[in-house]
Scaffold this active site. Structure first.
Site, PDB file in Angstrom:
ATOM      1  N   SER A 177       0.862  -1.182   0.000  1.00 34.29           N
ATOM      2  CA  SER A 177       0.000   0.000   0.000  1.00 34.29           C
ATOM      3  C   SER A 177       0.901   1.234   0.000  1.00 34.29           C
ATOM      4  CB  SER A 177      -0.874  -0.051   1.253  1.00 34.29           C
ATOM      5  OG  SER A 177      -1.587   1.153   1.414  1.00 34.29           O
ATOM      6  N   LYS A 187      -1.359  -1.007  -4.222  1.00 32.06           N
ATOM      7  CA  LYS A 187      -2.485  -0.157  -3.795  1.00 32.06           C
ATOM      8  C   LYS A 187      -1.989   1.270  -3.669  1.00 32.06           C
ATOM      9  CE  LYS A 187      -4.788   0.167   0.611  1.00 32.06           C
ATOM     10  NZ  LYS A 187      -5.469  -0.617   1.656  1.00 32.06           N
ATOM     11  N   LYS A 232      -2.875   5.145  -2.636  1.00 32.96           N
ATOM     12  CA  LYS A 232      -3.778   6.022  -1.892  1.00 32.96           C
ATOM     13  C   LYS A 232      -4.116   7.227  -2.757  1.00 32.96           C
ATOM     14  CE  LYS A 232      -3.902   3.860   2.103  1.00 32.96           C
ATOM     15  NZ  LYS A 232      -5.149   3.452   2.757  1.00 32.96           N
ATOM     16  N   ASP A 280      -7.138   3.352  -3.106  1.00 32.14           N
ATOM     17  CA  ASP A 280      -7.826   3.409  -1.807  1.00 32.14           C
ATOM     18  C   ASP A 280      -8.049   4.871  -1.455  1.00 32.14           C
ATOM     19  OD1 ASP A 280      -8.859   3.125   0.730  1.00 32.14           O
ATOM     20  OD2 ASP A 280      -7.132   2.069   1.577  1.00 32.14           O
ATOM     21  N   GLU A 339     -11.113   1.068  -3.228  1.00 32.98           N
ATOM     22  CA  GLU A 339     -11.405   0.775  -1.826  1.00 32.98           C
ATOM     23  C   GLU A 339     -12.001   1.996  -1.133  1.00 32.98           C
ATOM     24  OE1 GLU A 339      -7.991  -0.963   0.063  1.00 32.98           O
ATOM     25  OE2 GLU A 339      -8.738  -0.618   2.089  1.00 32.98           O
ATOM     26  N   ASP A 396     -13.784  -1.127   3.249  1.00 31.09           N
ATOM     27  CA  ASP A 396     -12.845  -1.234   4.364  1.00 31.09           C
ATOM     28  C   ASP A 396     -13.530  -0.649   5.610  1.00 31.09           C
ATOM     29  OD1 ASP A 396     -10.787  -0.881   6.233  1.00 31.09           O
ATOM     30  OD2 ASP A 396      -9.384   0.085   4.884  1.00 31.09           O
ATOM     31  N   LYS A 437      -9.889  -6.544   8.147  1.00 32.73           N
ATOM     32  CA  LYS A 437      -8.813  -6.299   9.104  1.00 32.73           C
ATOM     33  C   LYS A 437      -9.331  -6.791  10.441  1.00 32.73           C
ATOM     34  CE  LYS A 437      -7.343  -2.044   6.763  1.00 32.73           C
ATOM     35  NZ  LYS A 437      -7.345  -0.571   6.807  1.00 32.73           N
ATOM     36  N   GLY A 488      -4.150  -4.133   6.260  1.00 30.58           N
ATOM     37  CA  GLY A 488      -3.140  -3.878   7.285  1.00 30.58           C
ATOM     38  C   GLY A 488      -3.347  -2.502   7.887  1.00 30.58           C
TER      39      GLY A 488
HETATM   40  O1  OSB Z   1      -7.046   2.130   4.527  1.00 28.70           O
HETATM   41  O2  OSB Z   1      -6.051   0.283   4.400  1.00 28.70           O
HETATM   42  C1  OSB Z   1      -6.098   1.414   4.842  1.00 28.70           C
HETATM   43  C2  OSB Z   1      -2.939   2.215   6.840  1.00 28.70           C
HETATM   44  C3  OSB Z   1      -3.469   2.955   7.871  1.00 28.70           C
HETATM   45  C4  OSB Z   1      -4.818   3.211   7.890  1.00 28.70           C
HETATM   46  C5  OSB Z   1      -5.641   2.729   6.865  1.00 28.70           C
HETATM   47  C6  OSB Z   1      -5.119   1.968   5.849  1.00 28.70           C
HETATM   48  C7  OSB Z   1      -3.727   1.737   5.812  1.00 28.70           C
HETATM   49  C8  OSB Z   1      -3.046   1.015   4.742  1.00 28.70           C
HETATM   50  C9  OSB Z   1      -1.698   0.409   5.077  1.00 28.70           C
HETATM   51  O3  OSB Z   1      -3.443   0.960   3.615  1.00 28.70           O
HETATM   52  C10 OSB Z   1      -1.637  -1.049   4.872  1.00 28.70           C
HETATM   53  C11 OSB Z   1      -0.398  -1.619   5.513  1.00 28.70           C
HETATM   54  O4  OSB Z   1      -0.384  -1.881   6.734  1.00 28.70           O
HETATM   55  O5  OSB Z   1       0.590  -1.778   4.798  1.00 28.70           O
HETATM   56 MG    MG Z   2      -8.310   1.059   3.266  1.00 25.97          MG
END
Ligand code: OSB
Ligand code: MG
Length: 368
Positions: A134, A160, A162, A187, A213, A238, A262, A290
């Site tokens: 991510s 992924k 952001k 995401d 996402e 999510d 999660k 995660g």
């Molecule tokens: O939206 O999935 C998410 C990290 C912090 C808060 C929200 C998210 C995330 C990640 C990181 O996408 C995923 C990872 O732990 O590598």
């Molecule tokens: Mg997410």
């Protein structure tokens, strides 16, 4: 079985790289770890609550309060044959990240009491799980494209990205132009709304994303359903899925086609399995997300991702992607996009206790 001792601690751990999502960024993590001791075994878990209430209303501080004031004192009063059956303060509303902290330590404890891997207790089958990465919001498209290239070269099976308003359609187009066939998804962490952003979100259909996402508000399953009817890209939920009840509603409404599970977000591993089962029965694939965990939380995620309905690569990256040094041994290291699943008892990795003690800044101990 009666619990002898529970130890809750907090330790700072600095991410190698600032990680930005649509609601804000993180560099200094406040890691909360729980250890539960019984029958000469130790169950370990990590609380996934973040430092700020952007992803969820829960934070490090609210979780610490719920755990020390309510959950752990009540846990010390319970008795049972199976550690997983111990549910302190069943009437407590919400606070699923705090509750999951207890539940997941109890699963690890129970696996260790039975001398089996956590994977086995969960009904998981895989010996390794496909993983992705991510990538936080980058300053420039060039910086993002460089990162995507590096991670693809390392073997990650899902990239992924952001996004947030203004760093979305053009940026994804630039990535697609550089990597026409890469397994890419986006995401949004709830950064968009209907009807205002429908056009922008529909424009992403052009990029053949694996999924988008959580485009809309955390509490709006109805508009996610309205959106999924209007776009081709599969919507993945999510933040919106906090329980089995939430996923049943999402399935009923058609609020997407995929769920990111999660365990820390949904109250633990039993709830994760219930959500998994509901999705499997409806034909929705799931994957394990995660929360920038240390190796303790990551170990739980890896074990969960072995369950057969977890068919898409998880947000489960190498320890060294997050930390200069992890707090477990051995560290998590994938090969060829596959993360090996530890096969020792419970979570199967060893907490580095001396290092953890040295780093601990706050601790509370509960004794029978
Ligand atoms: O939206 O999935 C998410 C990290 C912090 C808060 C929200 C998210 C995330 C990640 C990181 O996408 C995923 C990872 O732990 O590598
Ligand atoms: Mg997410």
């Amino acid at each position: 079985m009666k619990i002898r001792r529970a130890v809750l601690r907090e330790l700072p751990l600095r991410l190698k790289e600032f990680f930005e999502i649509s609601s804000g960024g993180t560099q200094a993590r406040r890691i909360v770890l729980l250890t539960i001791e019984a029958d000469g075994c130790e169950g370990w878990s990590e609380c996934v609550a973040a430092e700020t209430p952007g992803y969820s209303y829960e934070t490090t501080e609210t979780a610490w309060h719920m755990l020390t004031r309510w959950l752990l004192p009540a846990l010390m009063e319970l008795e049972g044959d199976d550690a997983r059956a111990l549910v302190p303060v069943p009437w407590l509303r919400g606070h699923r990240m705090a509750r999951a902290t207890v539940e997941m330590a109890l699963w690890d404890l129970e696996a260790k009491r039975r001398n089996v891997a956590l994977r086995e207790l969960l009904g998981g089958e895989a010996e390794s799980v496909p993983v992705g990465v991510s990538i936080g919001i980058q300053r420039t498209d060039a910086a993002l494209i460089e990162k995507v290239g590096q991670y693809l070269a390392e073997g990650y099976r899902k990239i992924k990205i952001k996004i947030k308003p203004g760093r979305d359609v053009d940026m994804l187009g630039a990535v697609r132009a550089s990597f026409p066939d890469a397994p890419v998804m986006a995401d949004a962490n709830s950064a968009y709304a209907l009807p205002a952003d429908l056009e922008r979100l529909s424009a992403m259909d052009e990029f053949d994303l694996m999924m988008i996402e959580q485009p809309l508000a955390h509490d709006d399953l109805l508009d996610h359903a309205n959106l999924q009817r209007r776009v081709e890209t599969p919507v993945c939920l999510d933040e919106s899925i906090r329980s089995h009840g939430d996923v049943r509603l999402a399935l009923h409404l058609g609020s997407g086609r995929i769920v990111n599970i999660k365990p820390g977000r949904v109250g633990g591993l039993a709830s994760s399995l219930a959500i998994h089962d509901a999705c499997r029965d409806a034909g929705w694939p799931v994957w394990c997300g995660g929360m920038l965990e240390s190796g303790i939380g990551r170990a739980h995620n890896v074990a969960l991702a072995t369950v057969p309905g977890f068919t898409l690569p998880g947000d489960i990256s190498n320890s060294c992607r997050y930390w200069a040094e992890d707090i477990v041994f051995p560290e998590f290291q994938m090969a060829d996009g596959l993360m090996p699943v530890p096969d020792g008892p419970g979570i199967g990795v060893n907490p580095r206790k001396e290092r953890i003690d040295r780093l601990t800044t706050r601790v509370e101990v509960f004794e029978a």
